[in-house]
Design an enzyme around this catalytic site. Structure first.
Site, short mmCIF file in Angstrom:
data_model
loop_
_atom_site.label_atom_id
_atom_site.label_comp_id
_atom_site.label_asym_id
_atom_site.label_seq_id
_atom_site.Cartn_x
_atom_site.Cartn_y
_atom_site.Cartn_z
N HIS A 125 13.95 1.64 2.75
CA HIS A 125 14.61 0.35 2.94
C HIS A 125 13.84 -0.79 2.29
CE1 HIS A 125 11.67 -0.77 6.09
NE2 HIS A 125 11.73 0.51 6.43
N ASP A 126 14.62 -1.69 1.70
CA ASP A 126 14.11 -2.96 1.16
C ASP A 126 13.21 -2.80 -0.07
OD1 ASP A 126 15.22 -4.71 3.35
OD2 ASP A 126 13.90 -3.44 4.54
N GLY A 143 8.90 1.60 2.94
CA GLY A 143 9.67 0.37 2.99
C GLY A 143 9.01 -0.80 2.30
#
Length: 266
Positions: A125-126, A143
């Protein structure tokens, strides 16, 4: 007379609301979610699962068994409509897993254009991955990782969350990256060590001899003269006077180091 084959295989499951360009193809047993958009001439292989709020550009080749757009592996995630955005002309090999973002960051995971992403790569994520990046088999980005343009990350390499890898850097096989890797550097190992400059990569990308000479001088200031980081950055600021054609390269290196929150590999 045999009818022409549809661009979506009859065994694929495509949710109502999905937007798939007529020139894109979806292979057998693939599953496409309702909030997915797939651009022109992109090929989705058999048994792929593409879900979440995922946008995929044009001319991508996604091989079988990839999982794109699943919820982030973050215990804070509470079902927010975060996104995954993939650009154009990427090759995404078997069993890759790319997750959507989280509201604790920008809410989006981004992959740019012309990337070569090999089997079993995980992009959490991200993350933000630039253009013309090579991620070898089993490379893993935790992340919030940022990867600059034309970076090469070797197989079985793990990148710690919030780490950054600067443009034109190269990480060797099975490296453990837990600090920022400045642009142009070649690193490997566990613990990570800077081994030199990615000179072959720079030459292949058309860097002039003058630009390479300036980057070499910056490398020596940073790693070979025993200077503090502050003193090295100050000395680097003078290099464009000697090598004006490398002004952008030195600025890229200095700005990357100045913005580091985790410290740089040294």
């Amino acid at each position: 007379m045999q009818q022409p084959a549809s661009h979506i295989h009859p065994t694929a499951i495509v949710a109502a609301g999905a937007q798939i360009d007529p020139s894109a193809t979806v292979g057998p047993y693939a599953i496409i979610g309702a909030n997915v958009r797939i651009g022109a001439r992109t090929s989705v292989g058999p048994h792929c699962v593409i879900e979440g709020h995922t946008t995929i550009g044009a001319d991508n080749h996604i091989f079988q068994f990839a999982s794109l757009g699943a919820a982030p592996q973050d215990k804070k995630y509470a079902g927010e409509p975060t996104r995954l955005e993939i650009g154009d002309r990427n090759t995404i090999r078997e069993f890759c897993t790319f997750n959507t973002g989280t509201v604790q960051d920008q809410g989006v995971t981004r992959i740019g254009d012309d990337n070569w992403i090999m089997a079993y790569v995980h992009i959490a994520h991200d993350c933000v991955v630039g253009n013309q990046v090579i991620l070898a088999n089993n490379a893993t980005l935790a992340g919030h990782v940022q990867v600059g343009d034309q970076v090469i990350i070797g197989g079985l390499t793990g990148v710690h969350q919030y780490s950054r890898i600067g443009a034109h850097a190269m990480a060797g096989f099975a490296s453990h990256i837990s600090q920022d890797v400045p642009p142009f550097m070649m690193v490997d190992g566990n613990p990570l060590a800077v081994r030199g400059l990615n000179l072959e990569g720079l030459r292949r990308r058309g860097f002039s001899a003058q630009r390479v000479a300036a980057i070499k001088q910056a490398y020596r200031l940073l790693y070979r003269q025993g200077l503090t980081l502050e003193a090295a950055l100050s000395a680097m600021a003078e290099l464009p006077q000697q090598h004006p054609e490398a002004d952008g390269d030195i600025a890229l290196l200095r700005d990357f180091i100045a913005a580091s929150q985790r410290g740089i590999a040294r």
